[in-house]
Enzyme design. Structure first.
Site: not given
Length: 149
Positions: A14-17, A20
């Site tokens: 997972r990446v937040s944005t 990324q």
């Protein structure tokens, strides 16, 4: 709980944005599984979602796979890729354990199927939640300071 010689493995990243890059996490997950001669049956990736909520599309798919018992092992790079709150961390890992699913976090060196792993997951989860709370407080303080100016 012993991991089968050829477990059905799901990797989760997972990446937040959306800006990324997820490639580093995926490479680390694949290398870990390859070093154990495990075949990855599901590659699950959430792009642009915060870890503070479990309401992420692909994480929900991971939960469904687990509940249907279509996987034996879930591998993540770090706990904070999947969880940001201690309660959701502990409840989800307990559910997976009850379903016979092992969760491994590579960087923390944690295997939730062992007593030591359970203990350290709880400690790290508490620290992760504490860190998230501090970040929220800093953001609120920054906003207040900006508004005061």
């Amino acid at each position: 709980m012993q991991i089968k010689k050829s477990p059905r493995v799901a990797i989760y990243a997972r990446v937040s944005t959306s800006e990324q890059n997820i490639d580093g996490q995926l490479m680390e997950l694949k290398n870990y599984c390859n070093s154990r001669s495990w075949t990855i049956s599901h590659e699950i990736v959430d792009h642009g979602y915060s870890g503070k909520s479990l309401q992420r599309p692909e994480f929900q798919r991971l939960l469904t796979l687990a509940r249907r018992r279509e996987i034996d092992c879930i591998v993540i790079t770090r706990l904070d890729r999947a969880f940001r709150h201690l309660k959701s961390l502990v409840l989800t890992l307990e559910e997976w354990a009850a379903l016979g699913i092992t969760c491994i976090s590579i960087r923390e060196g944690l295997d939730y199927s062992t007593p030591n792993g359970k203990f350290f997951v709880q400690v790290l989860g508490a620290l992760g939640e504490f860190e998230r709370s501090i970040i929220v407080d800093r953001v609120k303080a920054g906003i207040s300071a900006a508004q005061a100016r």
